[in-house]
Design a protein around this motif. Structure first.
Motif, PDB file in Angstrom:
ATOM      1  N   MET A 131       0.814  -1.213   0.000  1.00 53.69           N
ATOM      2  CA  MET A 131       0.000   0.000   0.000  1.00 53.69           C
ATOM      3  C   MET A 131       0.849   1.265   0.000  1.00 53.69           C
ATOM      4  SD  MET A 131      -3.045  -1.003   2.695  1.00 53.69           S
ATOM      5  CE  MET A 131      -3.002   0.605   3.403  1.00 53.69           C
ATOM      6  N   PHE A 132       1.878   1.294   0.844  1.00 50.58           N
ATOM      7  CA  PHE A 132       2.583   2.545   1.068  1.00 50.58           C
ATOM      8  C   PHE A 132       3.884   2.698   0.286  1.00 50.58           C
ATOM      9  CE2 PHE A 132       0.127   2.424   5.124  1.00 50.58           C
ATOM     10  CZ  PHE A 132      -0.663   3.515   4.831  1.00 50.58           C
ATOM     11  N   ASN A 133       4.488   1.625  -0.180  1.00 52.28           N
ATOM     12  CA  ASN A 133       5.769   1.742  -0.879  1.00 52.28           C
ATOM     13  C   ASN A 133       5.695   2.575  -2.149  1.00 52.28           C
ATOM     14  OD1 ASN A 133       8.047   0.960   0.372  1.00 52.28           O
ATOM     15  ND2 ASN A 133       8.221  -1.013  -0.637  1.00 52.28           N
ATOM     16  N   PRO A 134       4.655   2.447  -2.982  1.00 49.18           N
ATOM     17  CA  PRO A 134       4.644   3.239  -4.214  1.00 49.18           C
ATOM     18  C   PRO A 134       4.548   4.749  -3.976  1.00 49.18           C
ATOM     19  CG  PRO A 134       3.050   1.459  -4.341  1.00 49.18           C
ATOM     20  CD  PRO A 134       3.545   1.508  -2.935  1.00 49.18           C
ATOM     21  N   LEU A 135       4.109   5.139  -2.792  1.00 44.64           N
ATOM     22  CA  LEU A 135       3.926   6.558  -2.502  1.00 44.64           C
ATOM     23  C   LEU A 135       5.176   7.154  -1.872  1.00 44.64           C
ATOM     24  CD1 LEU A 135       0.390   6.502  -0.873  1.00 44.64           C
ATOM     25  CD2 LEU A 135       0.982   7.370  -3.128  1.00 44.64           C
ATOM     26  N   PRO A 136       5.688   8.247  -2.436  1.00 40.68           N
ATOM     27  CA  PRO A 136       6.753   8.947  -1.719  1.00 40.68           C
ATOM     28  C   PRO A 136       6.158   9.554  -0.440  1.00 40.68           C
ATOM     29  CG  PRO A 136       6.229  10.064  -3.787  1.00 40.68           C
ATOM     30  CD  PRO A 136       5.379   8.838  -3.716  1.00 40.68           C
ATOM     31  N   ALA A 137       6.988   9.686   0.569  1.00 38.22           N
ATOM     32  CA  ALA A 137       6.496  10.152   1.869  1.00 38.22           C
ATOM     33  C   ALA A 137       5.837  11.519   1.766  1.00 38.22           C
ATOM     34  CB  ALA A 137       7.645  10.189   2.868  1.00 38.22           C
ATOM     35  N   ILE A 138       6.392  12.393   0.949  1.00 36.57           N
ATOM     36  CA  ILE A 138       5.848  13.747   0.868  1.00 36.57           C
ATOM     37  C   ILE A 138       4.460  13.744   0.237  1.00 36.57           C
ATOM     38  CG2 ILE A 138       6.836  14.379  -1.364  1.00 36.57           C
ATOM     39  CD1 ILE A 138       6.765  16.574   1.764  1.00 36.57           C
ATOM     40  N   ALA A 139       4.127  12.697  -0.548  1.00 36.96           N
ATOM     41  CA  ALA A 139       2.796  12.631  -1.162  1.00 36.96           C
ATOM     42  C   ALA A 139       1.711  12.407  -0.109  1.00 36.96           C
ATOM     43  CB  ALA A 139       2.757  11.520  -2.206  1.00 36.96           C
ATOM     44  N   LEU A 140       2.088  11.891   1.039  1.00 37.86           N
ATOM     45  CA  LEU A 140       1.112  11.671   2.114  1.00 37.86           C
ATOM     46  C   LEU A 140       0.879  12.912   2.966  1.00 37.86           C
ATOM     47  CD1 LEU A 140       2.075   8.117   3.365  1.00 37.86           C
ATOM     48  CD2 LEU A 140       0.075   8.794   2.064  1.00 37.86           C
TER      49      LEU A 140
END
Length: 165
Positions: A131-140
């Protein structure tokens, strides 16, 4: 059963860097050639050139809000250091970083330990990673701002995600 032969060991070496001949003309005085042989001096000159370009571009644009010059920025930095305001802000930022990374390490340790011991833990870790790996941290960050509001909690959430990703 025969032992495998070990790969040959090659000696490692470090080649010293030299100043390219194009940077130091043959007719340059010996003092200039010797001075450009020092990395700290070359890097300082490079920083001065970059600061001069920054200042020239800022004066050409003439919009302090869009691009403040190098000199006003240096003055503001010195004033913030003298007043003690800037070190306080730096300490607060470092405290948020340490808190986020500490929670990230603790969460990673907990999830990894759970994944090693149980099938549920492996499934949980695999699902969270997918769930979270494809998202860069700043995108959250926009979601974190909605969930936790504007403040320290949203920053810590993004830091925890960046540590575990």
């Amino acid at each position: 059963m025969s032992a495998r032969p070990l790969p040959p060991i090659r000696p490692e070496y470090v080649a010293p860097l030299s100043v390219p001949a194009a940077l130091v003309p043959a007719a340059a005085p010996a003092l200039a050639r010797r001075a450009l042989g020092h990395a700290w001096l070359r890097k300082s000159l490079l920083l001065l050139v970059l600061a001069a370009l920054w200042e020239a571009l800022a004066r050409w644009k003439d919009k302090d809000l869009l691009l403040p010059g190098a000199l006003p920025t240096a003055r503001a930095f010195a004033a913030g250091m003298v007043s003690g305001e800037l070190p306080g802000y730096v300490a607060a930022s470092l405290a948020v970083l340490v808190q986020g990374y500490a929670l990230g390490v603790a969460g990673a340790l907990l999830l990894t330990s759970l994944a090693i011991d149980t099938r549920f833990g492996r499934d949980l870790l695999e699902t969270l990673t997918a769930m979270f790996n494809p998202l860069p941290a700043i995108a959250l960050l926009p979601l974190a701002l909605l969930w936790f509001g504007l403040g320290r909690a949203s920053l810590v959430f993004v830091l925890v995600h960046s540590w575990n990703a």
